[in-house]
Enzyme design. Structure first.
Site, PDB file in Angstrom:
ATOM      1  N   ALA A 264     -42.340  58.667  48.665  1.00 33.89           N
ATOM      2  CA  ALA A 264     -43.587  58.005  48.985  1.00 33.89           C
ATOM      3  C   ALA A 264     -43.461  57.223  50.241  1.00 33.89           C
ATOM      4  CB  ALA A 264     -44.199  57.485  47.816  1.00 33.89           C
ATOM      5  N   ASP A 265     -44.417  57.567  51.105  1.00 32.86           N
ATOM      6  CA  ASP A 265     -44.771  56.684  52.425  1.00 32.86           C
ATOM      7  C   ASP A 265     -45.834  55.710  52.356  1.00 32.86           C
ATOM      8  OD1 ASP A 265     -46.934  58.100  52.945  1.00 32.86           O
ATOM      9  OD2 ASP A 265     -45.938  59.543  54.423  1.00 32.86           O
ATOM     10  N   SER A 266     -45.930  54.974  53.036  1.00 31.50           N
ATOM     11  CA  SER A 266     -46.917  54.024  53.165  1.00 31.50           C
ATOM     12  C   SER A 266     -48.490  54.432  52.876  1.00 31.50           C
ATOM     13  CB  SER A 266     -46.812  53.106  54.399  1.00 31.50           C
ATOM     14  OG  SER A 266     -47.112  53.717  55.362  1.00 31.50           O
TER      15      SER A 266
ATOM     16  N   ASP B 106     -48.921  57.292  51.187  1.00 31.95           N
ATOM     17  CA  ASP B 106     -48.950  57.736  49.719  1.00 31.95           C
ATOM     18  C   ASP B 106     -49.257  56.486  48.735  1.00 31.95           C
ATOM     19  OD1 ASP B 106     -48.336  60.234  50.369  1.00 31.95           O
ATOM     20  OD2 ASP B 106     -46.068  60.060  50.149  1.00 31.95           O
ATOM     21  N   LEU B 107     -48.484  55.311  49.240  1.00 33.11           N
ATOM     22  CA  LEU B 107     -48.680  54.034  48.462  1.00 33.11           C
ATOM     23  C   LEU B 107     -50.136  53.696  48.387  1.00 33.11           C
ATOM     24  CD1 LEU B 107     -45.451  52.311  49.214  1.00 33.11           C
ATOM     25  CD2 LEU B 107     -45.987  53.608  47.131  1.00 33.11           C
TER      26      LEU B 107
END
Length: 77
Positions: free
Chosen positions: A36-38, A40-41
């Site tokens: 997950a990247d930012s 996605d978060l």
């Protein structure tokens, strides 16, 4: 709602958002483990808030590194 019920819903949301198998989502896994990247978060946080009818403040977001942290935040909301 029990912790297990929350985990099931969280796992489904993680699976939908990150395109992983919900059965692989366990409390000890970090979101980095799922790649997950930012962005996605941010999508996940929005999904958690919508699903559970809660608002997570910024201090909680900074501390949410793994699935267990999310479950704690949801239970305490």
């Amino acid at each position: 709602m029990t912790r297990e019920e929350i985990l099931t819903k969280v796992a489904d949301l993680v699976a939908d958002t990150l395109e992983v198998d919900a059965s692989t989502v366990t409390e000890d896994l970090t979101f980095e483990d799922f790649g997950a990247d930012s962005f996605d978060l941010l999508n996940l946080i929005t999904a958690f808030e919508d699903e559970f009818g809660i608002t997570l403040d910024d201090s909680e977001l900074e501390n949410m590194k793994n699935v267990s942290d999310v479950l704690d935040a949801i239970q305490n909301a």
